[in-house]
Write a protein that holds these residues in place. Structure first.
Motif, PDB file in Angstrom:
ATOM      1  N   ALA B  91       0.861  -1.184   0.000  1.00  0.00           N
ATOM      2  CA  ALA B  91       0.000   0.000   0.000  1.00  0.00           C
ATOM      3  C   ALA B  91       0.897   1.234   0.000  1.00  0.00           C
ATOM      4  CB  ALA B  91      -0.899  -0.015   1.223  1.00  0.00           C
ATOM      5  N   ALA B  93       1.078   3.736   1.928  1.00  0.00           N
ATOM      6  CA  ALA B  93       1.529   4.103   3.279  1.00  0.00           C
ATOM      7  C   ALA B  93       2.031   5.535   3.341  1.00  0.00           C
ATOM      8  CB  ALA B  93       2.608   3.119   3.783  1.00  0.00           C
ATOM      9  N   LEU B  94       1.340   6.427   2.639  1.00  0.00           N
ATOM     10  CA  LEU B  94       1.658   7.851   2.748  1.00  0.00           C
ATOM     11  C   LEU B  94       0.997   8.385   4.008  1.00  0.00           C
ATOM     12  CD1 LEU B  94       0.880   8.730  -0.964  1.00  0.00           C
ATOM     13  CD2 LEU B  94       3.152   8.623   0.050  1.00  0.00           C
ATOM     14  N   TYR B  95       1.603   9.384   4.653  1.00  0.00           N
ATOM     15  CA  TYR B  95       1.008   9.929   5.867  1.00  0.00           C
ATOM     16  C   TYR B  95      -0.050  10.954   5.485  1.00  0.00           C
ATOM     17  CZ  TYR B  95       4.958   7.769   8.262  1.00  0.00           C
ATOM     18  OH  TYR B  95       5.870   6.884   8.745  1.00  0.00           O
ATOM     19  N   PRO B  96      -1.287  10.725   5.886  1.00  0.00           N
ATOM     20  CA  PRO B  96      -2.380  11.589   5.414  1.00  0.00           C
ATOM     21  C   PRO B  96      -2.280  13.023   5.924  1.00  0.00           C
ATOM     22  CG  PRO B  96      -3.166  10.032   7.063  1.00  0.00           C
ATOM     23  CD  PRO B  96      -1.766   9.634   6.726  1.00  0.00           C
ATOM     24  N   TRP B  97      -1.502  13.256   6.980  1.00  0.00           N
ATOM     25  CA  TRP B  97      -1.390  14.625   7.492  1.00  0.00           C
ATOM     26  C   TRP B  97      -0.280  15.412   6.787  1.00  0.00           C
ATOM     27  CZ3 TRP B  97      -0.743  10.209  10.424  1.00  0.00           C
ATOM     28  CH2 TRP B  97       0.573   9.845  10.730  1.00  0.00           C
ATOM     29  N   ARG B  98       0.408  14.764   5.864  1.00  0.00           N
ATOM     30  CA  ARG B  98       1.448  15.466   5.117  1.00  0.00           C
ATOM     31  C   ARG B  98       1.028  15.561   3.649  1.00  0.00           C
ATOM     32  NH1 ARG B  98       7.262  14.994   6.466  1.00  0.00           N
ATOM     33  NH2 ARG B  98       7.393  15.123   8.720  1.00  0.00           N
ATOM     34  N   LEU B 106       9.916  13.319   3.835  1.00  0.00           N
ATOM     35  CA  LEU B 106      10.049  12.592   5.110  1.00  0.00           C
ATOM     36  C   LEU B 106      11.391  11.877   5.311  1.00  0.00           C
ATOM     37  CD1 LEU B 106       8.545  11.554   7.722  1.00  0.00           C
ATOM     38  CD2 LEU B 106       7.895   9.589   6.347  1.00  0.00           C
ATOM     39  N   TYR B 138      -2.894  16.626  -0.824  1.00  0.00           N
ATOM     40  CA  TYR B 138      -2.804  15.602   0.204  1.00  0.00           C
ATOM     41  C   TYR B 138      -3.015  14.235  -0.442  1.00  0.00           C
ATOM     42  CZ  TYR B 138      -2.484  18.990   3.871  1.00  0.00           C
ATOM     43  OH  TYR B 138      -2.019  19.980   4.686  1.00  0.00           O
ATOM     44  N   TRP B 140      -4.878  11.719   0.104  1.00  0.00           N
ATOM     45  CA  TRP B 140      -6.256  11.267  -0.084  1.00  0.00           C
ATOM     46  C   TRP B 140      -6.976  12.067  -1.164  1.00  0.00           C
ATOM     47  CZ3 TRP B 140      -8.375  15.690   2.188  1.00  0.00           C
ATOM     48  CH2 TRP B 140      -7.592  16.298   3.182  1.00  0.00           C
ATOM     49  N   ARG B 154       9.030   8.691  -2.893  1.00  0.00           N
ATOM     50  CA  ARG B 154       9.559   8.758  -1.540  1.00  0.00           C
ATOM     51  C   ARG B 154      10.733   7.789  -1.366  1.00  0.00           C
ATOM     52  NH1 ARG B 154       5.286   7.136   2.844  1.00  0.00           N
ATOM     53  NH2 ARG B 154       5.569   5.208   1.681  1.00  0.00           N
TER      54      ARG B 154
END
Lengths: 375, 263
Positions: B91, B93-98, B106, B138, B140, B154
């Motif tokens: 998946a 696995a990106l951070y949704p708050w970034r 990151l 973002y 999402w 990344r």
């Protein structure tokens, strides 16, 4: 028949209006200042117009406006005519109150059906609907307590509570300063910060996690009624002992929630950090704390109301002659129930604002979470 | 250890046994494998054959219980600590708050790159995966394919020579997958990285790889290693050529052989 069913509130309001007409006058015959005939006619006319508007083929907004004006003006006239006649209302009076309440109900349901196009109207509606709803709670409360002459000591009418608030602003302000701005805020900040810090320590040091958390759960079950007098013994009568109670109450929800939140990040995300050879603190700050935010804000929200309750209850066990809890406990002994209600109203307002501010900060911080993305 | 100088991953009699409540599970047993510099190696096999486990051992996300393995001539742990590889998960696995940009930054933040360096690299890697202009979005707000491309960016951002990819396109539909496969080949040609790629799609494995490792389950082991004779330059149409079909056939045979004593 189907015509009448188009709005059952309108139909029943009309029916109540007719019944009230039959059972006039509005007050008992020996009332000191009876309703003027014009006033009575005005109320009946307003309610009839409002009820008929329910069936008219006009736009929703126009209907809601007519209902809003007629329902509230009728209620205003009815309650206004009650001054000097407390407890003398007749059946007719209550029928008309019920009829105008039904119109208010219809007004809210019409407003709730409106689908506005612009965001501003949407926002306004979202505020207006609960405001009208709340207003009707107060209107009914006022009309029933005064119309039926409910003893003041059981339940004072909202107007009396409001008068008391207005006339004792300096006292209320001093109480708020003592209880909220000293005890609650200090206790809340220290309690939450300590809970958070200990959660991080427990996460870092395994013996703390295994030893402290079970005891923490035990301590969180401590009854506040038992803790408060002990804190007064330890920290004296002033606000410090109340702040201590608030700290005890807010510490554990924060500790437990933060510990749970720290394990909320997914295993894939943690593997990712491991693949970067990320250190403990980097992983904590960049992954685990952001992922824990929802839990932490949960604790902050729970604590915002707990803190206020804790500080007020703690003041029952000894305090200088100021403070919301002190005022409630002394004024109820002097039968000044309106003052008690005034304090309750202020506490409810402050509690809601406190909670609302935390919730807004949460929304700004966790905008990314699926539950907050939509709006 | 007599691994050649150009060997990136070298496994000797590698084994991994998980102790579970139902008794030991042999996820890997006696795996011998060399991955040369510049290789594109696919691991293919049915689920439970240990292909993901092998990748995780290379990445030091699991520890082998038998045999030896070196990554860039070091133990996997040393390799991880010196940030030798980029890992792409199943998946995104990106951070949704970034934002996408911040997600790509990151690893650079963690590895202590300077701000200007971070900026340049984010720009470069986002260009490389065709996500130019999406940096401020973002995760999402993007489609699944774009998210997975961002996660590849990344993994590329800090320029590790080895790229480990664990079924990165498994959750995407066929068309998007074809497109991303094509882009991945271009990227591989442009960056000259060594890629280890786990998949369970035969066409994907044949299309991408210079070397296909066929694995079979219980215990997880290597049943065949196929060196692709396809040229490095591969248009999508190459999948219709007899040469391609022949390799695909051999992979299928290998998979079937591994399966035969079951069912």
């Amino acid at each position: 028949m189907t015509y009448l069913l188009r709005s059952w509130q309108g139909s029943i309001a009309l029916l109540l209006c007719l019944l009230a007409l039959v059972r006039l006058p509005l007050l008992a015959t020996d009332a000191s200042t009876p309703f003027a005939a014009a006033g009575t006619a005005g109320v009946l006319l307003l309610i009839a117009v409002g009820a008929l508007a329910c069936f008219m083929r006009i736009s929703r907004a126009a209907r809601a406006l007519i209902l809003f004006v007629t329902a509230h003006t009728a209620a205003w006239l009815l309650i206004g005519g009650m001054s000097g006649n407390e407890g003398n209302a007749s059946l007719s009076y209550f029928l008309l109150i019920a009829a105008s309440w039904l119109l208010g109900w219809r007004c809210i349901s019409e407003l709730a059906e409106i689908r506005p196009s612009s965001r501003q109207t949407m926002m306004a509606l979202r505020l207006l609907i609960p405001a009208i709803f709340g207003a009707w709670v107060l209107i009914l409360w006022e009309a029933i307590t005064r119309g039926a002459g409910v003893p003041f000591i059981l339940l004072p009418p909202p107007s009396a509570i409001w008068d008391r608030i207005v006339s004792s602003v300096p006292i209320l302000a001093a109480d708020v300063r003592q209880t909220v701005f000293k005890a609650v805020l200090f206790g809340y900040v220290v309690g939450c910060a300590a809970g958070f810090a200990v959660a991080i320590l427990a996460d870092r040091i395994s013996f703390l996690r295994r030893g402290l958390l079970p005891i923490g759960n035990l301590m969180s079950a401590l009854p506040i009624i038992g803790v408060a007098p002990i804190m007064v013994m330890w920290f004296g009568f002033d606000w410090q002992s109340k702040a201590a109670v608030v700290i005890v109450m807010t510490f554990f929800p924060m500790l437990v929630n933060t510990v749970a939140g720290l394990s909320a990040s997914g295993s894939m995300e943690r593997d990712l950090m491991r693949s970067y050879a990320s250190g403990y603190w980097q992983t904590l700050v960049k992954l685990r704390l952001p992922a824990a935010m929802l839990f932490i804000f949960n604790a902050l929200k729970i604590n915002s109301t707990l803190a206020l309750i804790g500080a007020i209850v703690a003041e029952f066990f000894g305090t200088p002659i100021v403070g919301m809890g002190f005022r409630i406990s002394t004024e109820i002994g002097r039968m000044n129930v309106d003052m008690v209600w005034a304090e309750i109203a202020v506490a409810a307002l402050i509690g809601s604002v406190f909670y609302g501010v935390v919730a807004l900060v949460e929304l700004a911080t966790t905008f990314w979470h699926p539950s907050n993305r939509g709006g | 250890m007599n691994a050649s100088a150009s060997s990136v991953v070298s496994a000797r009699k590698l084994g991994l046994t998980f102790q579970t409540s139902d008794g030991p599970v042999h996820a890997l047993s006696v795996v011998d494998l060399e991955v040369e510099k510049g290789d594109f190696v696919s691991f293919i096999g049915p689920s439970g054959c240990g292909k993901t486990t092998f990748l995780r051992v290379i990445a030091d996300l699991e520890k082998n219980t038998a045999g030896e393995i070196t990554v860039n001539g070091m133990t996997p742990e040393e390799a991880r600590k010196s940030r030798c590889y980029g890992y792409v998960f199943q998946a995104p696995a990106l951070y949704p708050w970034r934002t996408i940009e911040k997600n790509v930054v990151l690893p650079l933040e963690i590895m202590g790159y300077s701000k200007t360096e971070q900026k340049q690299r984010v720009q470069r890697t986002l260009d490389l995966v065709n996500l130019t202009g999406f940096g401020k979005k973002y995760p999402w707000q993007l489609s699944g394919g774009m998210q997975q491309r961002a996660s590849i960016a990344r993994a590329l951002a800090f320029d590790a020579d080895l790229l480990l990819m664990d079924e990165p396109f498994g959750a995407l539909d066929e068309i998007v997958r074809d497109h991303l496969n094509e882009q991945l080949l271009k990227l591989w040609a442009a960056t000259e990285k060594t890629i280890c790629f786990v998949t369970h799609s035969i066409p994907e494995a044949v299309y991408l790889s210079t070397k296909i490792v066929v694995m079979s389950p219980r215990p997880g082991r290597v049943t065949d290693v196929i060196h692709s004779t396809l040229p490095r330059e591969r248009p999508l149409e190459i999948r219709e050529t007899p040469e391609f079909l022949e390799i695909a056939h051999r992979v299928r045979e290998g998979l079937r052989a591994g399966h035969s004593y079951e069912e």
